[in-house]
Design an enzyme around this catalytic site. Structure first.
Site, PDB file in Angstrom:
ATOM      1  N   HIS A   1      13.956  37.266  26.971  1.00  0.00           N
ATOM      2  CA  HIS A   1      12.742  36.949  25.592  1.00  0.00           C
ATOM      3  C   HIS A   1      11.409  36.487  26.260  1.00  0.00           C
ATOM      4  CE1 HIS A   1      11.008  36.890  22.219  1.00  0.00           C
ATOM      5  NE2 HIS A   1      10.307  35.634  22.775  1.00  0.00           N
TER       6      HIS A   1
ATOM      7  N   ASP B   1      12.535  32.729  10.727  1.00  0.00           N
ATOM      8  CA  ASP B   1      11.881  32.950  10.877  1.00  0.00           C
ATOM      9  C   ASP B   1      10.345  33.929  10.681  1.00  0.00           C
ATOM     10  OD1 ASP B   1      10.081  32.032  13.904  1.00  0.00           O
ATOM     11  OD2 ASP B   1      10.638  34.436  14.343  1.00  0.00           O
TER      12      ASP B   1
ATOM     13  N   ARG C   1       3.105  30.929   9.651  1.00  0.00           N
ATOM     14  CA  ARG C   1       2.557  29.996  10.678  1.00  0.00           C
ATOM     15  C   ARG C   1       0.773  30.751  11.755  1.00  0.00           C
ATOM     16  NH1 ARG C   1       7.194  29.563  15.210  1.00  0.00           N
ATOM     17  NH2 ARG C   1       4.986  28.868  16.205  1.00  0.00           N
TER      18      ARG C   1
ATOM     19  N   SER D   1      11.753  28.806  16.618  1.00  0.00           N
ATOM     20  CA  SER D   1      11.414  30.563  16.573  1.00  0.00           C
ATOM     21  C   SER D   1      12.024  31.653  17.669  1.00  0.00           C
ATOM     22  CB  SER D   1       9.889  31.024  16.648  1.00  0.00           C
ATOM     23  OG  SER D   1      10.107  32.091  16.507  1.00  0.00           O
TER      24      SER D   1
ATOM     25  N   LYS E   1      16.248  33.575  17.614  1.00  0.00           N
ATOM     26  CA  LYS E   1      16.899  34.396  17.304  1.00  0.00           C
ATOM     27  C   LYS E   1      17.225  35.169  18.156  1.00  0.00           C
ATOM     28  CE  LYS E   1      11.664  35.895  17.432  1.00  0.00           C
ATOM     29  NZ  LYS E   1      10.596  34.690  16.926  1.00  0.00           N
TER      30      LYS E   1
HETATM   31  N1  URA Z   1       7.055  33.892  19.956  1.00  0.00           N
HETATM   32  C1  URA Z   1       7.991  33.909  19.138  1.00  0.00           C
HETATM   33  O1  URA Z   1       9.461  35.082  18.793  1.00  0.00           O
HETATM   34  N2  URA Z   1       8.065  32.890  18.609  1.00  0.00           N
HETATM   35  C2  URA Z   1       6.641  31.853  17.979  1.00  0.00           C
HETATM   36  O2  URA Z   1       6.522  31.261  17.596  1.00  0.00           O
HETATM   37  C3  URA Z   1       6.541  32.797  19.773  1.00  0.00           C
HETATM   38  C4  URA Z   1       6.677  33.865  20.418  1.00  0.00           C
END
Ligand code: URA
Length: 423
Positions: A81, A160, A167, A182, A186
């Site tokens: 990621h 999320d 947000r 966050s 995931k």
């Molecule tokens: N990427 C994400 O998945 N979440 C965040 O809060 C910031 C970047």
């Protein structure tokens, strides 16, 4: 209940795990209003969270939707990621590259928003490529060819999705505990055994300094360890765009070029570094150095590119485009912009280029905006290189003529320091 929790966080007190679980459960069930959750998020922005709170929040978010179980796949599953940036097409190279070296890579990616692009938008510029794939088909593809990149289902980490949207409109994206939970929620829900995080810093990233990026990386590795996953992080520079291309088709073309053993040096080096780490983490290489060597060989012997073709075919994409990239539709207006003076490029402001590409139609200002896969910017130089006046520094791919204001802002994003003999 939520008012007490907002009060508590406002005073800088820690919430207990049951309080956090109850709050996320209630929010997902629409028992807490967005304005109350916004107040809570802002309190977190100011007061932060301790490690126990972040673990509880991550756990609650991860279980707010489907959780994938990849444990019946035969081998170590890998995921990566990136915290997002400009010109970041790393996943399109890394997933087939690691799979070509024996890894099993199951990747869920997102769409772009604002100045940062998204892997799913980029892959969708390959005609036919399907990114909305049912979890059972995703697993079948990973089992069969060891590589898949799909979009997140709307039933996945629901909390999320709801919190990120909030947000985004309440100036609470750039909070370390909210970013860490966050991302990790995931990654944990996506089920892989080993996870590599690319934490970007610089003006095109959420984390402006290397030190902040390191704190975020350490926090995410600690949360991952709590959940018994192997998590590693690389810290990488996002002051200038990654590689040369910014824009969906243009980035896919650069990824194809890289998978065929070419590609810009900075991008190729990052892909090889990340592949080396993942291969070592998955015990497919004795160490990172051997992992990097295997990755280099896979780029050179064609096996990584062959794996991309397999992945594209498995996801319904027209592989002829990947094999003959001249088939991709081109933008109607292609304009070359010259350097205005001779000298050394001191800065290529990543955030500005991300915004300029978005304005051409490569990204979206708001969630529902349509993107034009053909448009974007190809920079022909990197920071530190010298250019002569009038040499082409960028090719702009647009669907209409460029406005004077756009061109003015393009030149503001390029800082060239005149050579001393000219001063
Ligand atoms: N990427 C994400 O998945 N979440 C965040 O809060 C910031 C970047």
């Amino acid at each position: 209940m939520i008012i007490e929790l907002i009060e508590k966080k406002k005073r800088g007190e820690a919430l207990s795990a049951p309080e956090i679980h109850a709050m996320i459960h209630a929010y997902v069930n629409k028992e807490i209003a967005d304005y109350q959750m916004s107040a809570f998020l802002m309190a977190v922005w100011f007061q932060g969270m301790n490690m126990d709170e972040m673990i509880a929040l991550c756990d609650a978010m991860m279980h707010s939707g489907e959780v994938l179980d990849l444990s019946d796949l035969d081998g170590v599953t890998c995921d990566k990621h990136s915290t997002g940036g400009v010109g970041d097409k790393t996943s399109i190279v890394l997933v087939p590259l690691v799979a070509a070296c024996g890894g099993i890579v199951a990747k869920m990616s997102g769409r772009g928003l604002g100045h940062t692009g998204g892997t799913i938008d980029k892959l969708e510029s390959i005609p036919g490529f399907q990114t909305e794939v049912a979890p059972s088909d995703f697993k079948r593809q990973v089992r069969e060819i060891h590589a898949a990149i799909v979009g997140q289902s709307s039933r996945f980490v629901v909390a999320d999705q709801m919190l990120y949207a909030l947000r985004d409109v309440t100036a609470t994206v750039d909070s370390l505990p909210l970013i860490a939970t966050s991302i990790l929620s995931k990654k944990l829900a996506a089920g892989s055994d080993v996870i590599l995080l690319d934490v970007k810093y610089g003006e095109g990233a959420f984390m402006k300094t290397k030190a902040d990026a390191q704190v975020l990386a350490d926090t995410m590795c600690a949360i991952g360890a709590h959940f018994q996953r192997k998590v590693r992080a690389v810290i990488s520079d996002m002051n200038e765009p990654l590689g040369h291309a910014i824009g969906n088709t243009l980035e896919v073309l650069e990824a194809i070029d890289t998978l065929q053993g070419r590609g810009p040096d900075d991008f190729r080096t990052l892909c090889i570094e990340e592949a080396g780490i993942l291969l070592a983490m998955a015990d497919l290489a004795a160490d990172e150095s051997e992992g990097r060597q295997r990755a280099r060989s896979a780029l050179e012997d064609g096996s990584a590119f062959a794996m991309l073709c397999q992945m594209v075919e498995a996801q319904g994409g027209d592989v002829r485009y990947v094999k003959e990239p001249q088939r991709f539709a081109k933008a109607p207006y292609i304009k070359q912009l010259p350097a205005l003076k001779e000298g050394t490029i001191r800065a290529l402001h990543a955030r500005s280029f991300g915004e300029l590409a978005m304005e051409l139609g490569a990204g979206r200002k708001c969630k529902g905006d349509r993107i034009d896969p053909r448009v974007g910017i190809v920079l022909h130089h990197k920071c530190g290189e010298t250019v002569a006046a009038d040499t082409c520094i960028a090719t702009i791919h647009a669907n209409r003529e460029l406005s004077e204001d756009w061109i003015r802002r393009f030149y503001e994003a390029v800082e060239i320091e005149e050579s001393s003999r000219d001063l």
